[in-house]
Design an enzyme around this catalytic site. Structure first.
Site, PDB file in Angstrom:
ATOM      1  N   ASP A 187       0.732   2.400  -5.823  1.00 58.57           N
ATOM      2  CA  ASP A 187       0.311   1.148  -5.863  1.00 58.57           C
ATOM      3  C   ASP A 187       0.768   0.331  -4.814  1.00 58.57           C
ATOM      4  O   ASP A 187       2.305   0.232  -4.899  1.00 58.57           O
ATOM      5  CB  ASP A 187       0.599   0.517  -7.290  1.00 58.57           C
ATOM      6  CG  ASP A 187      -0.004  -0.901  -7.400  1.00 58.57           C
ATOM      7  OD1 ASP A 187       0.322  -1.729  -6.227  1.00 58.57           O
ATOM      8  OD2 ASP A 187      -0.251  -1.292  -8.329  1.00 58.57           O
ATOM      9  N   HIS A 188       0.240   0.333  -3.572  1.00 56.45           N
ATOM     10  CA  HIS A 188       1.158  -0.298  -2.510  1.00 56.45           C
ATOM     11  C   HIS A 188       1.643  -1.485  -2.625  1.00 56.45           C
ATOM     12  O   HIS A 188       2.837  -1.770  -1.787  1.00 56.45           O
ATOM     13  CB  HIS A 188       0.026  -0.354  -1.420  1.00 56.45           C
ATOM     14  CG  HIS A 188      -0.821  -1.133  -1.140  1.00 56.45           C
ATOM     15  ND1 HIS A 188      -1.870  -1.480  -1.687  1.00 56.45           N
ATOM     16  CD2 HIS A 188      -0.578  -2.330  -0.361  1.00 56.45           C
ATOM     17  CE1 HIS A 188      -2.676  -2.715  -1.490  1.00 56.45           C
ATOM     18  NE2 HIS A 188      -1.723  -3.177  -0.466  1.00 56.45           N
ATOM     19  N   GLU A 226      -7.704 -13.861  -1.209  1.00 61.24           N
ATOM     20  CA  GLU A 226      -7.911 -13.099   0.102  1.00 61.24           C
ATOM     21  C   GLU A 226      -9.226 -13.843   0.569  1.00 61.24           C
ATOM     22  O   GLU A 226     -10.123 -14.178   0.009  1.00 61.24           O
ATOM     23  CB  GLU A 226      -8.461 -11.597  -0.191  1.00 61.24           C
ATOM     24  CG  GLU A 226      -7.521 -10.757  -0.590  1.00 61.24           C
ATOM     25  CD  GLU A 226      -7.899  -9.231  -0.760  1.00 61.24           C
ATOM     26  OE1 GLU A 226      -7.881  -8.341   0.251  1.00 61.24           O
ATOM     27  OE2 GLU A 226      -8.536  -8.957  -1.596  1.00 61.24           O
ATOM     28  N   HIS A 250      -2.469  -3.970  -9.014  1.00 63.18           N
ATOM     29  CA  HIS A 250      -1.202  -4.866  -8.247  1.00 63.18           C
ATOM     30  C   HIS A 250      -0.843  -6.076  -9.147  1.00 63.18           C
ATOM     31  O   HIS A 250       0.582  -6.308  -8.925  1.00 63.18           O
ATOM     32  CB  HIS A 250      -1.761  -5.518  -6.910  1.00 63.18           C
ATOM     33  CG  HIS A 250      -2.528  -4.359  -5.986  1.00 63.18           C
ATOM     34  ND1 HIS A 250      -2.169  -3.076  -5.923  1.00 63.18           N
ATOM     35  CD2 HIS A 250      -3.815  -4.338  -5.369  1.00 63.18           C
ATOM     36  CE1 HIS A 250      -2.768  -2.217  -4.949  1.00 63.18           C
ATOM     37  NE2 HIS A 250      -3.728  -3.023  -4.823  1.00 63.18           N
TER      38      HIS A 250
HETATM   39  C1  BG6 Z   1      -6.254  -2.816  -2.233  1.00 56.45           C
HETATM   40  C2  BG6 Z   1      -7.688  -3.474  -2.721  1.00 56.45           C
HETATM   41  O1  BG6 Z   1      -5.659  -2.321  -3.307  1.00 56.45           O
HETATM   42  O2  BG6 Z   1      -5.670  -4.115  -2.069  1.00 56.45           O
HETATM   43  C3  BG6 Z   1      -8.493  -4.398  -1.741  1.00 56.45           C
HETATM   44  O3  BG6 Z   1      -8.701  -2.463  -2.956  1.00 56.45           O
HETATM   45  C4  BG6 Z   1      -7.397  -5.391  -1.404  1.00 56.45           C
HETATM   46  O4  BG6 Z   1      -9.718  -4.725  -2.209  1.00 56.45           O
HETATM   47  C5  BG6 Z   1      -6.141  -4.937  -0.936  1.00 56.45           C
HETATM   48  O5  BG6 Z   1      -7.961  -6.000  -0.121  1.00 56.45           O
HETATM   49  C6  BG6 Z   1      -5.104  -6.109  -0.874  1.00 56.45           C
HETATM   50  O6  BG6 Z   1      -3.915  -5.370  -0.157  1.00 56.45           O
HETATM   51  P1  BG6 Z   1      -2.952  -6.475   0.568  1.00 56.45           P
HETATM   52  O7  BG6 Z   1      -1.829  -5.436   0.846  1.00 56.45           O
HETATM   53  O8  BG6 Z   1      -3.467  -6.655   1.893  1.00 56.45           O
HETATM   54  O9  BG6 Z   1      -2.702  -7.535  -0.081  1.00 56.45           O
END
Ligand code: BG6
Length: 499
Positions: A187-188, A226, A250
């Protein structure tokens, strides 16, 4: 987490399935390159891209360099760094459905073992479409090499399952092939510096923890907004939607960081146990309550910078009557001694006015009876705002006396900003996470039970939404989502915080 000692991980062979895909181009190779520049990569290191496209080693390296130049936080390292890094990269054309092709991977590892005179760690990174994961994992699981629990790891990207049942199936499949400590579910968001800092803020200070509970906290809000729409990901997103794509993982993970009890150590299982406790304590939503605590939305056509923009239903790969939500807001409660009855509001969406992720902890208002009436006109409760991105800051809002003879009160702010406090560039999430996989630290990865507990939280909402046809589209691109999302907080007497 990056070891304070700057100790490099042991010799590693990293196989990236989906080597020529977007994730590798935009995130993984730029992250590896930055780790290389910062001298965090193992001295003995090889990365092999696997895919169907016909690349030679050289043409593959060139393609990845383009990715680095476009997407890395550092476009170029000092001097000829790319030239020193590139030889570690190679490419293997491979049909992942061909079971017999997998022995090539063992052969490669065998050759490296001989060349390095050392048993390397082997990481299989599955940067592929979710439907390919079971097949690849099954084929990998048949390699004798994968039985080596201490050296071999498999990394699985989200989405982890489509719902509770499919997540359980995937967990059980992977669990039959690998030991849990070999499985790294990404989960980045957990790799983001500002998300990790929540634990430092809460537990390395004595200031916040005593008031971090239902007695003093009025509510918690987590917003991940976003500006982008689909960006060509219609095929994936149509089957997902905002609740599955962002909230199940997330946002719930950030909620866990805010709500967790203090771990007694930063051991991976201890931290994850505490987070599972939070997920398990989230009050189950009854089917008839869903309409009161969850809001979904989908953006319609609109205009951006004077140009007409398509609605979600007009995007490529999207059904003209799609019921997929591009916005979701939910109100949750964590039913334990610390948090009972404190609402946690979570919202996320595409095509909103800002790209920003922030967490607000609003404290209960101070009683103002002692102050003259005019002093209370701008009275505001204290709040602590954690800017996850792009702000990367922590802001504490409190009240102060406006200078002058009258007793007037204004809200003022104390700010900690990464940008101002540190001159070094912080690592990208994928740098931290890749390094953790190589060192064998699973703290920032999702354990099987965490993933399932998170699915359990959203399941009643998914079920209720699947049973009803929504009135979509219901928000204009560039707005803060549907009106009902405003009401979700307003009916409790609050507002969504946008900064
Ligand atoms: C991803 C989603 O896990 O996270 C995307 O699949 C989303 O839809 C993205 O845009 C958002 O990541 P970050 O790090 O740009 O906030």
């Amino acid at each position: 987490m990056i070891p304070a000692t700057n100790q490099r991980p042991p010799a590693t062979v990293l196989f990236i399935f989906g080597g020529s895909g977007d994730l590798n181009l935009r995130k993984l190779t730029p992250a590896l390159y930055n780790l290389f520049i910062d001298k965090y990569l193992p001295e003995r290191f090889a990365v092999v891209g696997l895919g169907r496209s016909p690349f030679t080693d050289d043409s593959f390296r060139e393609r990845l360099l383009e990715g680095v130049q476009e997407f890395s936080r550092r476009k170029n390292g000092p001097d000829d760094t790319w030239k020193s890094f590139a030889p570690a990269i190679s490419y293997m054309q491979m049909d992942v459905a061909d079971e017999t092709a997998y022995s090539k991977l063992s052969d490669f590892v065998g050759a490296k073992k001989k060349e390095w005179n050392e048993e390397p760690n082997v990481v299989f990174y599955l940067a592929v479409a979710p439907q390919l994961v079971p097949g690849i994992a099954t084929n990998l699981g048949k390699l004798p090499l994968c039985g080596d629990k201490s050296h071999v790891r498999i990394v699985v990207e989200k989405p982890f399952g489509h719902d509770l049942k499919t997540a359980q199936e995937l967990n059980s499949l992977l669990g039959g092939l690998f030991a849990e400590e070999q499985i790294y579910r990404i989960d980045h968001y957990l790799g983001k510096e500002t998300v990790q800092n929540i634990l430092a803020l809460r537990f390395a200070n004595s200031l916040f923890e005593p008031i971090w509970n239902r007695r003093y906290v009025e509510y918690v809000q987590i917003t991940a907004s976003e500006t982008v729409g689909l960006e060509g990901r219609g095929g994936y997103y149509e089957g997902s939607g905002a609740l599955r794509d962002m909230i199940q993982n997330h946002l719930l993970q950030m909620l866990c960081m805010v709500a967790t009890e203090a771990p007694i150590s930063f051991d991976a299982n201890e931290v994850r146990n505490k987070k599972v406790d939070v997920l398990n304590a989230i009050r189950r939503i009854k089917p008839e309550q869903v309409k009161d605590v969850a809001v979904r939305g989908q953006y319609g056509p609109g205009e951006k910078e004077g140009k007409a923009t398509p609605g979600y239903r007009e995007e490529e790969g999207v059904k003209p009557d799609s019921a997929t939500e591009t916005f979701a807001a939910v109100k949750l409660f964590v039913d334990n001694w610390r948090w009972e009855d404190v609402p946690f509001y979570l919202r996320t969406g595409k095509s909103l006015p800002e790209k920003a992720t922030l967490i607000t902890i609003q404290f209960k208002p101070a009683p103002y009876y002692a102050f003259p009436e005019e002093a209370t006109h701008s009275w505001e409760p204290n709040h602590l705002t954690i800017g996850i991105q792009p702000a990367r800051d922590i802001r504490l809002q409190f009240q102060a006396k406006r200078p002058g003879q009258a007793l007037a009160i204004d809200p003022v702010e104390m700010v900690f900003s990464y940008k101002d406090a540190y001159s070094v560039q912080e690592p990208e999430a994928y740098e931290t996470l890749l390094l953790d996989v190589m060192t064998g630290d699973a703290t920032l990865f999702m354990r099987a039970d965490q993933v399932e507990a998170a699915w359990k939280v959203v399941t009643p909402i998914l079920d209720a939404w699947a049973d009803e046809t929504p009135d979509f589209p219901n928000y204009a691109p560039g707005s803060w989502g549907p009106e009902a999302a405003m009401q979700l907080v307003e009916k409790d007497g609050f507002q969504w915080m946008t900064k």
